[in-house]
Motif scaffolding. Structure first.
Motif, short mmCIF file in Angstrom:
data_model
loop_
_atom_site.label_atom_id
_atom_site.label_comp_id
_atom_site.label_asym_id
_atom_site.label_seq_id
_atom_site.Cartn_x
_atom_site.Cartn_y
_atom_site.Cartn_z
N LEU A 1 -1.89 10.08 -9.51
CA LEU A 1 -2.22 8.96 -8.87
C LEU A 1 -2.49 7.86 -9.67
N ARG A 2 -2.94 8.18 -10.93
CA ARG A 2 -3.46 6.80 -12.03
C ARG A 2 -1.92 6.26 -12.21
N ALA A 3 -0.90 6.92 -12.39
CA ALA A 3 0.43 6.31 -12.68
C ALA A 3 0.97 5.44 -11.70
N VAL A 4 0.62 5.89 -10.34
CA VAL A 4 1.22 4.95 -9.24
C VAL A 4 0.23 3.89 -9.06
N ALA A 5 -1.22 3.83 -9.23
CA ALA A 5 -2.06 3.12 -9.12
C ALA A 5 -1.82 1.90 -10.20
N ASN A 6 -0.98 2.16 -11.28
CA ASN A 6 -0.91 1.40 -12.37
C ASN A 6 0.50 0.56 -12.25
N ILE A 7 1.12 0.84 -11.27
CA ILE A 7 2.43 -0.03 -11.02
C ILE A 7 2.00 -1.38 -10.55
N ILE B 1 0.90 -1.06 -0.24
CA ILE B 1 0.11 0.09 -0.01
C ILE B 1 1.01 1.33 0.01
N VAL B 2 0.59 2.16 -1.10
CA VAL B 2 1.41 3.31 -1.12
C VAL B 2 0.83 4.59 -0.21
N ASP B 3 1.32 5.24 0.27
CA ASP B 3 1.01 6.59 1.02
C ASP B 3 1.69 7.52 0.29
N LEU B 4 0.88 8.38 -0.26
CA LEU B 4 1.36 9.55 -1.07
C LEU B 4 1.27 10.92 -0.35
N ALA B 5 2.09 11.80 -0.56
CA ALA B 5 1.92 13.03 0.29
C ALA B 5 2.74 14.13 -0.67
N GLY B 6 2.26 15.36 -0.63
CA GLY B 6 2.87 16.37 -1.22
C GLY B 6 1.93 17.36 -1.98
N ARG B 7 2.33 18.36 -2.85
CA ARG B 7 1.19 19.26 -3.19
C ARG B 7 1.49 19.59 -4.86
N PHE B 8 0.54 19.54 -5.33
CA PHE B 8 0.16 20.07 -6.76
C PHE B 8 -0.36 21.21 -7.15
N GLU B 9 -0.42 22.28 -8.30
CA GLU B 9 -1.05 23.27 -8.47
C GLU B 9 -2.40 23.03 -8.85
N SER B 10 -2.72 22.01 -9.56
CA SER B 10 -4.00 21.73 -10.22
C SER B 10 -4.22 19.91 -9.93
N ARG B 11 -5.68 19.99 -9.86
CA ARG B 11 -6.05 18.40 -9.50
C ARG B 11 -5.89 17.63 -10.60
#
Length: 226
Positions: free
Chosen positions: A191-197, A174-184
């Motif tokens: 998120l999709r890229a990590v989920a596809n691992i 299970i991957v915990d992701l944190a950080g900030r983006f300028e846009s959703r």
């Protein structure tokens, strides 16, 4: 991305169309498998014979059971009379290529309800077989491997998508992701890229974004009048 070649079984128990009915039954029992790929003298896949195919003979149905027979019943009758693999096997076989992604093989297997898929090369030669259990091996990848792959994705997201202070920690797949983006949109793409691992079981998302730009992603054609 993991491929079928990386998880498939290469040493495959096979039969030929000339294999006797009895020998096929013996192989299914001794090898503890429920299906056997059928290959010709050149090693090309020509069919598959399963326990279900051979079971027709054990039913001992009366001839009048086929009076109003459908195509399936005619096939069952043929298999019930089978003396060898050629007359019992299924000729139309769904197969996959060794370079196919594991996810593609999993979707094919799930959609068709199969337990295994033969693996063939460009010439149609049998090179392996992949089972449900083989495909589940992707979930045995170590947290370190998954973390390294997720880290590469986050590094690219910082360079190309404007991510800030992105980090990933992995525990039990299970991957915990944190950080900030300028846009959703950019957050969702990451998120999709990590989920596809391959091997990721789930994501706990702690990412945040500044602007919800989902309403701007639709394409609106320009009219002839501008």
């Amino acid at each position: 991305m993991l491929t079928v070649a990386s998880v498939m079984t290469k040493k495959v128990v096979t039969v030929t169309p000339q294999t006797s009915f009895k020998e096929a039954v013996q192989l299914l029992g001794s090898k503890r498998v429920s299906g056997l790929p059928v290959v010709d003298s050149a090693g090309k896949l020509v069919g598959i014979v399963t326990e279900a195919d051979l079971l027709n003979k054990a039913e001992k149905r009366e001839p009048d059971a086929y009076v109003l027979e459908s195509k399936k019943h005619r096939l069952d009758r043929s298999r019930a009379a089978a003396l060898d693999v050629a007359s019992a096997m299924t000729h139309e076989v769904t197969s996959v290529r060794p370079e196919f992604p594991v996810a593609r093989a999993a979707r094919e297997m799930h959609a068709r309800g199969f337990r295994r898929l033969p693996v063939v090369d460009e010439q149609g030669n049998l090179v392996g077989i992949v089972s449900r259990g083989d495909l589940l091996k992707v979930f045995l990848r170590s947290d370190a491997d998954l973390g390294a792959e997720a880290g590469r994705i986050l590094e690219e997201a910082e360079q190309r998508l404007g991510g800030h202070a992105l980090r990933a920690t992995v525990s039990g797949g299970i991957v915990d992701l944190a950080g900030r983006f300028e846009s959703r949109n950019r957050m969702d793409a990451t998120l999709r890229a990590v989920a596809n691992i391959d091997g990721v079981i789930g994501i706990r998302n702690h990412l945040v974004f500044d602007v919800d730009d989902r309403e701007f992603v639709s394409f609106y054609p320009v009219s002839a009048n501008g």
